[in-house]
Write an enzyme that holds these catalytic residues in place. Structure first.
Site, mmCIF file in Angstrom:
data_model
loop_
_atom_site.group_PDB
_atom_site.id
_atom_site.type_symbol
_atom_site.label_atom_id
_atom_site.label_comp_id
_atom_site.label_asym_id
_atom_site.label_seq_id
_atom_site.Cartn_x
_atom_site.Cartn_y
_atom_site.Cartn_z
ATOM 1 N N ASN A 1 38.241 37.368 46.727
ATOM 2 C CA ASN A 1 37.498 37.773 45.531
ATOM 3 C C ASN A 1 37.643 39.254 45.186
ATOM 4 O O ASN A 1 37.530 39.626 44.021
ATOM 5 C CB ASN A 1 36.013 37.433 45.746
ATOM 6 C CG ASN A 1 35.113 38.110 44.728
ATOM 7 O OD1 ASN A 1 35.010 37.663 43.589
ATOM 8 N ND2 ASN A 1 34.466 39.207 45.132
ATOM 9 N N TYR B 1 46.246 44.730 35.265
ATOM 10 C CA TYR B 1 45.288 43.733 35.778
ATOM 11 C C TYR B 1 45.840 42.314 35.574
ATOM 12 O O TYR B 1 45.822 41.497 36.501
ATOM 13 C CB TYR B 1 43.958 43.910 35.038
ATOM 14 C CG TYR B 1 42.840 42.988 35.455
ATOM 15 C CD1 TYR B 1 42.132 43.204 36.639
ATOM 16 C CD2 TYR B 1 42.449 41.908 34.655
ATOM 17 C CE1 TYR B 1 41.080 42.369 37.010
ATOM 18 C CE2 TYR B 1 41.409 41.077 35.015
ATOM 19 C CZ TYR B 1 40.724 41.309 36.191
ATOM 20 O OH TYR B 1 39.680 40.484 36.555
ATOM 21 N N LYS C 1 46.772 39.419 38.298
ATOM 22 C CA LYS C 1 46.054 38.132 38.299
ATOM 23 C C LYS C 1 47.015 36.957 38.066
ATOM 24 O O LYS C 1 46.805 35.860 38.564
ATOM 25 C CB LYS C 1 44.940 38.157 37.248
ATOM 26 C CG LYS C 1 43.808 39.137 37.581
ATOM 27 C CD LYS C 1 43.103 38.755 38.877
ATOM 28 C CE LYS C 1 41.891 39.600 39.159
ATOM 29 N NZ LYS C 1 41.198 39.204 40.392
HETATM 30 P P1 NAI Z 1 32.593 43.965 40.888
HETATM 31 O O1 NAI Z 1 33.286 45.249 40.609
HETATM 32 O O2 NAI Z 1 31.174 43.783 40.449
HETATM 33 O O3 NAI Z 1 32.687 43.616 42.453
HETATM 34 C C1 NAI Z 1 33.891 43.726 43.160
HETATM 35 C C2 NAI Z 1 33.596 43.936 44.636
HETATM 36 O O4 NAI Z 1 34.835 44.066 45.324
HETATM 37 C C3 NAI Z 1 32.801 45.233 44.872
HETATM 38 O O5 NAI Z 1 31.744 44.995 45.778
HETATM 39 C C4 NAI Z 1 33.862 46.175 45.458
HETATM 40 O O6 NAI Z 1 33.346 47.158 46.316
HETATM 41 C C5 NAI Z 1 34.763 45.177 46.185
HETATM 42 N N1 NAI Z 1 36.099 45.737 46.423
HETATM 43 C C6 NAI Z 1 36.877 46.433 45.560
HETATM 44 N N2 NAI Z 1 38.011 46.816 46.172
HETATM 45 C C7 NAI Z 1 37.948 46.356 47.450
HETATM 46 C C8 NAI Z 1 38.818 46.437 48.580
HETATM 47 N N3 NAI Z 1 39.975 47.090 48.507
HETATM 48 N N4 NAI Z 1 38.436 45.853 49.739
HETATM 49 C C9 NAI Z 1 37.250 45.194 49.821
HETATM 50 N N5 NAI Z 1 36.395 45.083 48.796
HETATM 51 C C10 NAI Z 1 36.736 45.650 47.627
HETATM 52 O O7 NAI Z 1 33.537 42.836 40.247
HETATM 53 P P2 NAI Z 1 33.225 41.306 39.844
HETATM 54 O O8 NAI Z 1 33.053 41.259 38.369
HETATM 55 O O9 NAI Z 1 32.204 40.729 40.734
HETATM 56 O O10 NAI Z 1 34.660 40.669 40.141
HETATM 57 C C11 NAI Z 1 34.962 39.926 41.311
HETATM 58 C C12 NAI Z 1 36.320 39.279 41.135
HETATM 59 O O11 NAI Z 1 36.314 38.434 39.984
HETATM 60 C C13 NAI Z 1 37.456 40.294 40.900
HETATM 61 O O12 NAI Z 1 38.625 39.841 41.549
HETATM 62 C C14 NAI Z 1 37.642 40.255 39.401
HETATM 63 O O13 NAI Z 1 38.927 40.646 39.027
HETATM 64 C C15 NAI Z 1 37.380 38.788 39.125
HETATM 65 N N6 NAI Z 1 37.033 38.499 37.745
HETATM 66 C C16 NAI Z 1 35.928 39.060 37.142
HETATM 67 C C17 NAI Z 1 35.625 38.745 35.844
HETATM 68 C C18 NAI Z 1 34.431 39.325 35.145
HETATM 69 O O14 NAI Z 1 34.290 39.066 33.937
HETATM 70 N N7 NAI Z 1 33.547 40.046 35.798
HETATM 71 C C19 NAI Z 1 36.452 37.837 35.057
HETATM 72 C C20 NAI Z 1 37.581 37.309 35.783
HETATM 73 C C21 NAI Z 1 37.836 37.631 37.078
#
Ligand code: NAI
Length: 248
Positions: A91, A156, A160
């Site tokens: 994730n 991005y 993906k």
């Molecule tokens: P967010 O930014 O709220 O949470 C992401 C988490 O990943 C954070 O806790 C961060 O510290 C952690 N993280 C970042 N880099 C890291 C690393 N190198 N090692 C370990 N942890 C790491 O993001 P969100 O929105 O919860 O996104 C989660 C996933 O869902 C991501 O892969 C994002 O691309 C994907 N996504 C999100 C969408 C959205 O609309 N929010 C839509 C489509 C996909």
């Protein structure tokens, strides 16, 4: 319901947002939860407390998922503590949005390293555990942007889309060992990542979604529970959009 009772799930990047909802959703279905994030902070501690209150085993680990070395170490610790990993949810992810014209090499490399290489790192290490167990479900969090592209997100969306190619290949590699690998492509989900967008951009997105709302992290978590459970035992190599029917 106890769709995941007896299973151990490992979720990367779960301190907040979608990962946190996945960890909690899977725990509510009876899974034990190991989760990672860049650092152990108040969010980690509060998630551990919420998981414990659900009566399952839950523990957070500090690990940079983009480092292959750290991934090897943390998976070793998790297996020593939890015994195995039945479900892996890749994730962890970041955005560095800008038009290609302004995009720096660093912004490109960061996306590939965090969004795509993390999936390679964890899948490569955890597959050894799953191969031994002759079962497992790997769930990679892609994005509708990886399916359809998006102006201002070439880095991005390339990362993906790479996840989708990886997912389909791994499903073919390890299917004969009863290991499944699928991707979820969430649409516009309301988290800190999308909270950074200006209000008018956010409203324009929502207007274009037939279900007329942004998704919740729980909407994504529910799809993850299905893919992690035996209800999806004949589903592998697929990309499931969780996007309210937005055009992709
Ligand atoms: P967010 O930014 O709220 O949470 C992401 C988490 O990943 C954070 O806790 C961060 O510290 C952690 N993280 C970042 N880099 C890291 C690393 N190198 N090692 C370990 N942890 C790491 O993001 P969100 O929105 O919860 O996104 C989660 C996933 O869902 C991501 O892969 C994002 O691309 C994907 N996504 C999100 C969408 C959205 O609309 N929010 C839509 C489509 C996909």
């Amino acid at each position: 319901m106890n769709l995941l009772k007896g299973k151990v799930a490992l979720v990367t990047g779960a301190n907040r947002g979608i990962g946190r909802a996945i960890a909690l959703g899977m725990a509510k279905e009876g899974a034990d939860i190991a989760f990672t994030d860049l650092a152990i902070d108040d969010n980690t501690k509060s998630l551990e407390a919420e998981l414990a209150a659900l009566g399952i085993k839950g523990k957070g680990y500090a690990s940079n998922a983009a480092s292959y070395e750290e991934t090897g170490k943390v998976v070793q610790e998790i297996v020593a503590e939890f015994g195995t990993v039945d479900i892996l949810v890749n994730n962890a992810g970041i955005t560095k949005d800008t038009l290609l014209m302004r995009m720096t090499e660093e912004q490109w490399d960061a996306e590939i390293n965090v969004n795509l290489k993390t999936v390679f790192n964890f899948t490569k290490v955890v597959q050894m555990v799953m191969l031994k167990a002759k079962s497992g479900s790997i769930i990679n969090i892609s994005s509708v942007v990886g399916v359809a592209g998006n102006a201002g997100q070439a880095n991005y969306s390339a990362s993906k889309a790479g996840i989708i190619g990886f997912t389909k290949s791994i499903a073919k590699e390890v299917g004969s060992r009863n290991i499944r690998c699928n991707a979820l492509a969430p649409g516009f989900i309301i988290t800190e990542m999308t909270g950074k967008l200006p209000d008018d951009v956010r409203e324009a997105w929502i207007k274009a979604i037939p279900l007329r709302r942004g998704g919740t992290p729980e909407d994504v978590a529910n799809a993850c529970i299905f893919l992690g459970s035996d209800l999806s035992s004949y589903i592998s190599g697929q990309v499931i959009n969780v996007c309210g029917a937005m055009q992709t």
